[in-house]
Design a protein around this motif. Structure first.
Motif, PDB file in Angstrom:
ATOM      1  N   GLN A  82     -41.061-140.532  37.674  1.00  0.00           N
ATOM      2  CA  GLN A  82     -41.742-140.356  36.385  1.00  0.00           C
ATOM      3  C   GLN A  82     -41.002-139.366  35.491  1.00  0.00           C
ATOM      4  OE1 GLN A  82     -43.890-142.217  35.368  1.00  0.00           O
ATOM      5  NE2 GLN A  82     -44.662-143.122  37.249  1.00  0.00           N
ATOM      6  N   TYR A 108     -43.504-158.927  40.432  1.00  0.00           N
ATOM      7  CA  TYR A 108     -44.592-159.586  39.692  1.00  0.00           C
ATOM      8  C   TYR A 108     -44.305-161.056  39.404  1.00  0.00           C
ATOM      9  CZ  TYR A 108     -46.833-155.093  39.277  1.00  0.00           C
ATOM     10  OH  TYR A 108     -47.463-153.919  39.587  1.00  0.00           O
ATOM     11  N   LEU A 117     -53.774-161.200  39.025  1.00  0.00           N
ATOM     12  CA  LEU A 117     -53.836-160.595  37.689  1.00  0.00           C
ATOM     13  C   LEU A 117     -54.425-161.563  36.657  1.00  0.00           C
ATOM     14  CD1 LEU A 117     -50.378-158.764  37.659  1.00  0.00           C
ATOM     15  CD2 LEU A 117     -52.632-157.728  37.874  1.00  0.00           C
TER      16      LEU A 117
ATOM     17  N   PRO B 323     -47.116-161.713  33.661  1.00  0.00           N
ATOM     18  CA  PRO B 323     -47.049-160.427  34.370  1.00  0.00           C
ATOM     19  C   PRO B 323     -45.628-159.945  34.659  1.00  0.00           C
ATOM     20  CG  PRO B 323     -48.742-161.804  35.329  1.00  0.00           C
ATOM     21  CD  PRO B 323     -48.045-162.642  34.305  1.00  0.00           C
ATOM     22  N   ARG B 336     -47.952-144.908  37.920  1.00  0.00           N
ATOM     23  CA  ARG B 336     -48.443-145.144  36.558  1.00  0.00           C
ATOM     24  C   ARG B 336     -48.237-146.617  36.169  1.00  0.00           C
ATOM     25  NH1 ARG B 336     -47.858-142.055  31.105  1.00  0.00           N
ATOM     26  NH2 ARG B 336     -49.691-143.021  30.194  1.00  0.00           N
ATOM     27  N   HIS B 337     -47.096-147.135  36.573  1.00  0.00           N
ATOM     28  CA  HIS B 337     -46.783-148.534  36.285  1.00  0.00           C
ATOM     29  C   HIS B 337     -47.780-149.448  36.990  1.00  0.00           C
ATOM     30  CE1 HIS B 337     -44.595-152.359  36.670  1.00  0.00           C
ATOM     31  NE2 HIS B 337     -43.951-152.006  35.578  1.00  0.00           N
ATOM     32  N   ALA B 338     -48.019-149.167  38.262  1.00  0.00           N
ATOM     33  CA  ALA B 338     -48.935-150.012  39.031  1.00  0.00           C
ATOM     34  C   ALA B 338     -50.338-149.971  38.439  1.00  0.00           C
ATOM     35  CB  ALA B 338     -48.951-149.557  40.490  1.00  0.00           C
ATOM     36  N   MET B 341     -50.404-152.095  35.360  1.00  0.00           N
ATOM     37  CA  MET B 341     -50.385-153.533  35.656  1.00  0.00           C
ATOM     38  C   MET B 341     -51.752-154.019  36.132  1.00  0.00           C
ATOM     39  SD  MET B 341     -47.663-154.953  34.704  1.00  0.00           S
ATOM     40  CE  MET B 341     -47.879-156.582  35.414  1.00  0.00           C
ATOM     41  N   CYS B 342     -52.521-153.137  36.761  1.00  0.00           N
ATOM     42  CA  CYS B 342     -53.880-153.530  37.169  1.00  0.00           C
ATOM     43  C   CYS B 342     -54.730-153.861  35.936  1.00  0.00           C
ATOM     44  CB  CYS B 342     -54.544-152.408  37.958  1.00  0.00           C
ATOM     45  SG  CYS B 342     -53.891-152.267  39.610  1.00  0.00           S
ATOM     46  N   TYR B 344     -53.588-155.464  33.361  1.00  0.00           N
ATOM     47  CA  TYR B 344     -52.786-156.485  32.669  1.00  0.00           C
ATOM     48  C   TYR B 344     -53.616-157.322  31.693  1.00  0.00           C
ATOM     49  CZ  TYR B 344     -50.397-160.945  32.087  1.00  0.00           C
ATOM     50  OH  TYR B 344     -49.849-162.084  31.551  1.00  0.00           O
TER      51      TYR B 344
END
Lengths: 135, 534
Positions: A82, A108, A117, B323, B336-338, B341-342, B344
């Motif tokens: 980060q 993904y 998703l 996605p 943070r990315h994960a 994406m949750c 999305y």
């Protein structure tokens, strides 16, 4: 892809792809396989840049944390990644960004994950196959 | 017929009336027009041939199969900009969003006044546009299938007083699967691979796939053919040789490959303009975290637009991301990315396209003809335009109820509200601090013009220097177009097909011949009547 970089990518995948509830964890083998194909299909320049970024990332971790990236506890490895992403020197931010681009695309791109998703690829594929618009 | 590499048993050498290099927005229409006029046409395409059954909703695979260099083509300069280009039968039309817009009147006027292209008459272009729009089923995107993301942005922009609407697209019975850029899986999008090329093949044209042209043969100032190699689909290595002897050759490989081929062959170089004048329409995107799901990515990705700022060179156009692509675009990694994406389904996206005013770019010959280098630097004014476009999009997203807006600007990756917008508005951006930009419309590198000293091709599409060598792709567009260029490339290609027909049948071209327009009108009328009778 050289065995060295394949090994490094296997280790990097779970650092970039943090486990979260409701989504499957990283599949390091799948990430390596996708990266191999993607880099082979692309430009030599990007391939070189990509491998260089792996080396730079490792070197930066050694220089700033005094330890190998792969030996850091997950929380600290995450903080390190980060910190690079948000670094005010854009060139440093580019290091994880370039690596993350392909790692995230490979992760993904999976049908099961996309379905979770809300992008149910299998169902849409079936629907599209049945429609078949004719001119 | 369409020939695939697996069907070959040895070298090929053949004759034709016309050899066309590239099967995209330029090559496809020319192939159809000339094949239907009775000429023997050979199309040489570097990419493979895929049908809708091959398009499997996976962006990763699409990049590797359908895009040049797996979509990794990028400019050298500040900022770095990714320029994905199609490399498949149909060219970039197979992987674009299908938007079909005519050349804006002020751009055409500029071509007349500044580029010496007065014989590119508006009436003639409008006739060609109308015929193409009918052939490609062009109509405004259906509000029923544009998707919540585009609807929400457009409705909110209109509430704020900005003009916009639904984009005209070449799609028939589109159901909005949201994957136009990875090959249309239902065949609804009327890209060149499902329209012009099949019609050209029905009329007798031959399309050779996985065939890379390396040499243009010129004798006595006239083109006489092309030479190249077939490529192994897996390794990319050369296999059999390919040679076509033809009195007319059309280059339609796009604004990167066409100048590269000319530079490597050392032809058409006396003006010094080959590879110069590159414009690309840099694109930025914003993402917005909303409270409610938006049904991503279902819906037509590029279906809505806001054109209130088009006179300034800013066009806002819709975009939705599967996605895998959104994951690449988010400005963080790790946890943070994960977490992002949750969410999305709650992340909205919209894009902006900048029509260049002070940026500069050029294409130069790379180490091989296959990989030219593109240098491009955004000018200060265009960076400001990009910033303004991001501010506008963020303003709309916040008015639509966004909690956060994510941008491609360093120091402003995450905006929380009006205060951040004010801070961004006051900031002078560094070019190196802009990341994740992309561009989809490279053009201008073999510019058309009225003066052989500062242009590469005449208004007919024929090069000034080599007789019977035509260029029909985005490289001939002399200035940044400001809108998606595929329809204009097609219109210029159909126009050039008329000149090639003249050349092959009569041996001369007169671009100012007044009867040309009448002949075109009559032909289009006849075609329309025959369609109605059928």
């Amino acid at each position: 892809m050289r065995a060295y970089f394949a090994r490094r990518l296997r280790l990097l995948a779970p650092i970039f792809i943090e486990p979260v509830e409701g989504l499957p964890p990283a599949d390091p083998e799948g990430v390596v396989e996708f990266n191999r194909e993607f880099l082979r299909a692309g430009t030599p320049a990007f391939r070189l840049l990509y491998y260089a970024m792996i080396l730079v990332l490792q070197a930066l971790c050694l220089a700033t944390r005094g330890k190998s990236l792969y030996s850091l506890p997950p929380d600290e490895a995450d903080r390190f990644i980060q910190s690079l992403y948000s670094h005010r020197v854009s060139a440093l931010g580019a290091v994880p960004a370039v690596l993350g681009t392909v790692i995230y695309m490979s992760h993904y791109n999976r049908d099961d994950l996309q379905a979770l998703l809300g992008f149910d690829v299998a169902a849409m594929r079936e629907e599209a196959a049945q429609r078949g618009v004719q001119r | 017929m369409i020939v695939k590499p697996g069907e070959l048993t040895g070298n090929i050498r053949r004759e034709a009336d016309v050899a066309i290099i590239g099967s995209g927005a330029g090559g496809g229409p020319i192939a159809k027009e000339l094949a239907e006029a009775g000429y023997s046409v050979v199309v040489l395409e570097e990419g493979g041939y895929f049908t809708r059954e091959d398009f499997d909703f996976r962006p990763g695979q699409a990049f590797m199969r359908l895009y040049r260099d797996a979509g990794q083509t990028a400019t050298v300069g500040l900022p770095v900009i990714i320029v994905p280009q199609g490399k498949t039968v149909g060219g970039t039309t197979t992987v674009n969003s299908g938007t079909c817009l005519r050349v804006p009147r002020h751009v055409l006027k500029r071509w007349h006044l500044e580029c010496g292209l007065r014989d590119l008459e508006e009436d003639e272009l409008n006739l060609l546009y109308a015929a193409l729009e009918e052939y490609l089923f062009v109509k405004r995107a259906d509000p029923e299938v544009v998707g919540e993301n585009n609807l929400l942005f457009l409705r909110t922009a209109e509430k704020l007083g900005y003009s916009g609407g639904f984009l005209p697209r070449n799609a028939k019975d589109c159901e909005g699967y949201g994957v136009c850029a990875y090959g249309c899986p239902s065949g609804a999008k009327q890209s060149v691979d499902v329209s012009f090329i099949p019609d050209a093949v029905r009329a007798g044209a031959d399309v050779y796939t996985r065939c890379r042209v390396e040499r243009i043969v010129v004798r006595g100032g006239k083109v006489t053919g092309v030479r190249g190699h077939f490529l192994d689909p897996r390794s990319g290595r050369r296999t059999f040789r390919m040679g076509v002897d033809a009195p007319v050759v059309v280059l339609a490989g796009g604004a990167f490959q066409t100048p590269s081929l000319l530079l490597h062959n050392r032809i058409c170089l006396s003006s010094g303009r080959v590879g110069e004048n590159l414009s690309i329409h840099p694109c930025g995107a914003t993402m917005a975290l909303m409270d409610e799901p938006l049904g991503n990515p279902r819906g037509i990705p590029q279906s809505a637009y806001v054109d209130d700022f088009a006179p300034e060179g800013i066009m806002l156009e819709g975009v939705t991301l599967p996605p895998a692509i959104m994951a690449m675009t988010l400005p963080w990694g790790g946890r943070r990315h994960a977490e992002a994406m949750c969410m999305y389904s709650r992340i909205g996206t919209f894009g902006s396209m900048i029509s260049e005013h002070d940026s500069s770019g050029r294409v130069v010959a790379g180490p091989s003809a296959r990989q030219p280098l593109a240098f491009y630097n955004m000018g200060r004014g265009d960076v400001e335009r990009l910033k303004r476009s991001v501010l506008l999009m963020a303003e709309v997203w916040f008015a639509a109820g966004a909690r956060r807006v994510y941008t491609p600007l360093e120091g402003f990756k995450e905006l929380a509200g009006a205060r951040d917008l004010g801070r961004l508005a006051r900031t002078r951006l560094r070019r190196a601090g802009i990341y994740g930009l992309s561009a989809y419309h490279p053009m201008g590198t073999c510019a058309m013009g009225g003066d052989p000293h500062n242009s590469v091709v005449r208004s007919s599409g024929e090069t000034w220097e080599v007789e019977n060598l035509f260029i029909c792709d985005a490289s001939v567009l002399p200035t940044s177009l400001g809108v998606n260029p595929q329809l204009t490339i097609m219109a210029l290609a159909v126009r050039a097909a008329g000149f090639i027909d003249d050349r092959l049948s009569e041996g001369s071209i007169d671009t100012r011949n007044a009867s040309r327009l009448d002949r075109l009108r009559n032909r289009l009328r006849r075609e329309k009547e025959s369609t109605i009778v059928q």
